[in-house]
Design an enzyme around this catalytic site. Structure first.
Site, mmCIF file in Angstrom:
data_model
loop_
_atom_site.group_PDB
_atom_site.id
_atom_site.type_symbol
_atom_site.label_atom_id
_atom_site.label_comp_id
_atom_site.label_asym_id
_atom_site.label_seq_id
_atom_site.Cartn_x
_atom_site.Cartn_y
_atom_site.Cartn_z
ATOM 1 N N HIS A 37 -3.266 6.857 -2.090
ATOM 2 C CA HIS A 37 -2.151 6.175 -2.747
ATOM 3 C C HIS A 37 -2.574 5.654 -4.121
ATOM 4 O O HIS A 37 -2.375 4.488 -4.458
ATOM 5 C CB HIS A 37 -1.624 5.027 -1.872
ATOM 6 C CG HIS A 37 -0.197 4.660 -2.201
ATOM 7 N ND1 HIS A 37 0.661 4.091 -1.289
ATOM 8 C CD2 HIS A 37 0.530 4.778 -3.347
ATOM 9 C CE1 HIS A 37 1.833 3.853 -1.851
ATOM 10 N NE2 HIS A 37 1.776 4.278 -3.107
ATOM 11 N N GLU A 88 -0.848 2.525 5.913
ATOM 12 C CA GLU A 88 -1.903 2.427 4.915
ATOM 13 C C GLU A 88 -2.637 1.098 5.043
ATOM 14 O O GLU A 88 -2.003 0.079 5.322
ATOM 15 C CB GLU A 88 -1.323 2.575 3.507
ATOM 16 C CG GLU A 88 -0.690 3.951 3.278
ATOM 17 C CD GLU A 88 -0.110 4.115 1.875
ATOM 18 O OE1 GLU A 88 -0.109 3.128 1.097
ATOM 19 O OE2 GLU A 88 0.341 5.230 1.562
#
Length: 335
Positions: free
Chosen positions: A290, A271
């Protein structure tokens, strides 16, 4: 944000911002609250540590490894996680250095559970493809059938604060809930659903699978090609736990083959997710960045709990919140 002052010890936030409520807690306790940029690299963390000499790290993004901890020595005493998952912190390194590690256990549980349920309901009703059809000029009134939610079997991996709330939501919709959680004491589940002792047995029953376990050595890569093949054909995967639990290559293959009908994914192995990742644009993936915990209640709860933990640890006290202490460090052992 408050600028660092030599007169005040610093709590370094490893992200571009922190909720004002948490900043207020830290400032009231006498700490400056500088921030890094979003998802700071190790080099940026080391530079920020050299500038601010923090007594605490409030960890939101990036990786806290032994090198980062050593750079902050000897001032650093506590690393407080802004959330429940501590996979971005080298816990063994922290323990070896006598540092305390805390987490905001349960602070975002309802927010994440709601997000998981929203993904689940949208995918059970095929809403992404229905909406795409509408935008393309289709009117599928007589040609499209979606699923009944009542009676669908939901498999939950991890029956903690988040998983148990998902179970309650699903139960209210009439879903059949089964759960696998080897960390729970033996016996009936403390909420709705049936305990299943074997992961493979759970997968074989799961028309929808929702993941709510931590990322650790036991769960890394836990859901791969063999596991996805055990699920009923046309099943749905909902993943709001931690990237790394699911083998993303196997996930894409299962979607391409039709073994999985849909995947709702909020967390990724790396990420931010690369812009070229096929998970971003796959027609059978509903991806989110997220953000399951990003609600006013979730964000404030995580940040203020992390701030409260820092204040307590730096005062030599054990944080009062249940499950907050992950690595004891030099704290006194709670009675």
């Amino acid at each position: 944000m408050t600028q660092h002052s030599a007169a005040k010890p610093a709590v370094l936030v490893t992200a571009a911002k922190l909720a004002p409520e948490a900043v207020a807690i830290l400032e009231a306790a006498g700490y400056a609250v500088p921030c890094t940029s979003g998802y700071p690299s190790e080099a940026e963390l080391l530079a920020a540590i050299a500038e601010h000499r923090p007594v605490a790290l409030l960890h939101r993004q990036g990786i806290i490894n032994g090198a980062v901890m050593d750079a902050a020595a000897p001032a650093l005493r506590v690393i407080a996680r802004h959330g429940a998952g501590v996979d971005g912190i080298d816990l063994a390194a922290a323990e070896a250095r006598g540092l305390t590690v805390t987490r905001a256990a349960g602070a975002n549980s309802r927010s994440v559970a709601e997000h998981a349920m929203a993904l689940m309901l949208a995918l059970l009703k095929d809403l992404p493809s229905v909406a795409t059809g509408m935008r393309d000029g289709l009117w599928e009134k007589t040609t499209r059938m979606t699923r009944d939610i009542d009676g669908v079997t939901l498999g939950i991996v991890g029956y903690g604060a988040i998983g148990s709330k998902v179970a309650c939501f699903a139960d209210a919709f009439g879903m059949r809930v089964a759960a696998y959680d080897p960390l729970l004491p033996a016996g009936p589940l403390p909420g709705p659903g049936e305990r299943v002792a074997d992961l493979r047995a759970l997968l074989a029953r799961s028309e929808v699978l929702s993941l709510h376990c931590p990322l650790d050595a036991a769960t890394r890569g836990m859901i791969g090609a063999a596991e996805l093949a055990l699920m009923p054909r046309g099943a749905i995967l909902v993943h709001t736990a931690r990237g790394g639990i699911v083998d993303e290559v196997a996930l894409l293959a299962a979607l391409e083959s039709g073994q999985l009908a849909w995947a709702g994914v909020d967390v990724f192995a790396r990420e931010p997710l690369d812009t070229a990742s096929p998970l971003r644009g796959h027609p059978r993936v509903l991806p989110t960045p997220h953000l399951a915990a990003n609600t006013p209640r979730g964000a404030v709860g995580m940040s203020t709990m992390a701030a409260d933990c820092i204040v307590a640890v730096l005062a030599g006290r054990v944080p009062m919140m249940a499950g907050a202490v992950v690595v004891q460090g030099r704290l006194p052992v709670a009675a």
